[in-house]
Scaffold this motif. Sequence first.
Motif, mmCIF file in Angstrom:
data_model
loop_
_atom_site.group_PDB
_atom_site.id
_atom_site.type_symbol
_atom_site.label_atom_id
_atom_site.label_comp_id
_atom_site.label_asym_id
_atom_site.label_seq_id
_atom_site.Cartn_x
_atom_site.Cartn_y
_atom_site.Cartn_z
ATOM 1 N N ARG A 32 -4.371 -2.832 -6.609
ATOM 2 C CA ARG A 32 -3.934 -3.538 -5.394
ATOM 3 C C ARG A 32 -5.116 -4.173 -4.670
ATOM 4 N NH1 ARG A 32 -0.435 0.758 -5.585
ATOM 5 N NH2 ARG A 32 -1.755 2.100 -4.300
ATOM 6 N N TYR A 33 -6.238 -3.483 -4.646
ATOM 7 C CA TYR A 33 -7.432 -4.032 -4.006
ATOM 8 C C TYR A 33 -7.863 -5.329 -4.700
ATOM 9 C CZ TYR A 33 -12.207 -4.685 -2.483
ATOM 10 O OH TYR A 33 -13.359 -5.242 -1.992
ATOM 11 N N VAL A 34 -7.944 -5.290 -6.026
ATOM 12 C CA VAL A 34 -8.352 -6.467 -6.789
ATOM 13 C C VAL A 34 -7.334 -7.596 -6.602
ATOM 14 C CG1 VAL A 34 -8.648 -7.343 -9.149
ATOM 15 C CG2 VAL A 34 -9.709 -5.179 -8.471
ATOM 16 N N GLN A 35 -6.040 -7.273 -6.649
ATOM 17 C CA GLN A 35 -5.007 -8.290 -6.460
ATOM 18 C C GLN A 35 -5.104 -8.913 -5.065
ATOM 19 O OE1 GLN A 35 -1.569 -5.844 -7.361
ATOM 20 N NE2 GLN A 35 -1.277 -6.880 -9.328
ATOM 21 N N SER A 36 -5.319 -8.090 -4.053
ATOM 22 C CA SER A 36 -5.421 -8.589 -2.674
ATOM 23 C C SER A 36 -6.610 -9.518 -2.510
ATOM 24 C CB SER A 36 -5.535 -7.424 -1.690
ATOM 25 O OG SER A 36 -4.404 -6.619 -1.741
ATOM 26 N N GLU A 37 -7.731 -9.139 -3.112
ATOM 27 C CA GLU A 37 -8.921 -9.986 -3.036
ATOM 28 C C GLU A 37 -8.669 -11.333 -3.720
ATOM 29 O OE1 GLU A 37 -13.692 -9.585 -3.714
ATOM 30 O OE2 GLU A 37 -12.369 -8.492 -5.074
ATOM 31 N N VAL A 67 1.496 -19.283 4.985
ATOM 32 C CA VAL A 67 2.246 -18.040 4.822
ATOM 33 C C VAL A 67 2.061 -17.553 3.389
ATOM 34 C CG1 VAL A 67 4.522 -16.955 4.930
ATOM 35 C CG2 VAL A 67 3.965 -18.846 6.479
ATOM 36 N N GLY A 68 1.744 -16.265 3.243
ATOM 37 C CA GLY A 68 1.580 -15.673 1.921
ATOM 38 C C GLY A 68 2.515 -14.495 1.730
ATOM 39 N N CYS A 69 2.973 -14.317 0.523
ATOM 40 C CA CYS A 69 3.867 -13.208 0.167
ATOM 41 C C CYS A 69 3.520 -12.793 -1.261
ATOM 42 C CB CYS A 69 5.311 -13.677 0.264
ATOM 43 S SG CYS A 69 6.537 -12.421 -0.095
ATOM 44 N N ALA A 70 3.390 -11.482 -1.498
ATOM 45 C CA ALA A 70 2.968 -11.035 -2.826
ATOM 46 C C ALA A 70 3.663 -9.747 -3.226
ATOM 47 C CB ALA A 70 1.457 -10.835 -2.851
ATOM 48 N N MET A 71 3.874 -9.623 -4.523
ATOM 49 C CA MET A 71 4.292 -8.361 -5.142
ATOM 50 C C MET A 71 3.046 -7.773 -5.766
ATOM 51 S SD MET A 71 7.862 -9.353 -7.046
ATOM 52 C CE MET A 71 8.047 -7.749 -7.781
ATOM 53 N N LEU A 72 2.538 -6.691 -5.189
ATOM 54 C CA LEU A 72 1.344 -6.042 -5.706
ATOM 55 C C LEU A 72 1.734 -4.841 -6.554
ATOM 56 C CD1 LEU A 72 -0.881 -6.135 -2.498
ATOM 57 C CD2 LEU A 72 -0.763 -7.802 -4.357
#
Length: 134
Positions: free
Chosen positions: A121-126, A106-111
């Motif tokens: 956001r793209y770079v953070q998601s990658e 399970v993953g959870c993030a504040m972007l």
Amino acid sequence: NADIICLQDVDHYQDFWCPELMKLGYDCVFHRRTNLFDNHYEGVVIGFRRSIFKLYRSIFVEFNKVSEYFIERGRPFQDKLLNDDVGLITLLQTYDRQDLPPFVCVGCAMLCDKLDGHDIRYVQSEYFTRQIEL
């Protein structure tokens, strides 16, 4: 009545969220935002029903580290990447249940929450996805 919950921008974790979620039958993992640029108290939470799961492993992701990989894009882009955002990845083990896999990731993030932050956001998601793959 969810078995797993993910929350972002959570403040008052110790004095409100943690005890309230525990009363409801959840165990939780919390990762507070870094304080490189501002004094943050909020973070991300992954809660899981303790009757179904136990924590096997957690990974704390700090998105400020992403800037180290983008030196070639120049200092202005690197500075945009430094925003104290965080993510959290948990590997949960199930209790001998035939209806569930033995482990759940399970993953959870504040972007980045800026309107023009789609590239960030793209770079953070990658980067976050690569952490899951590790």
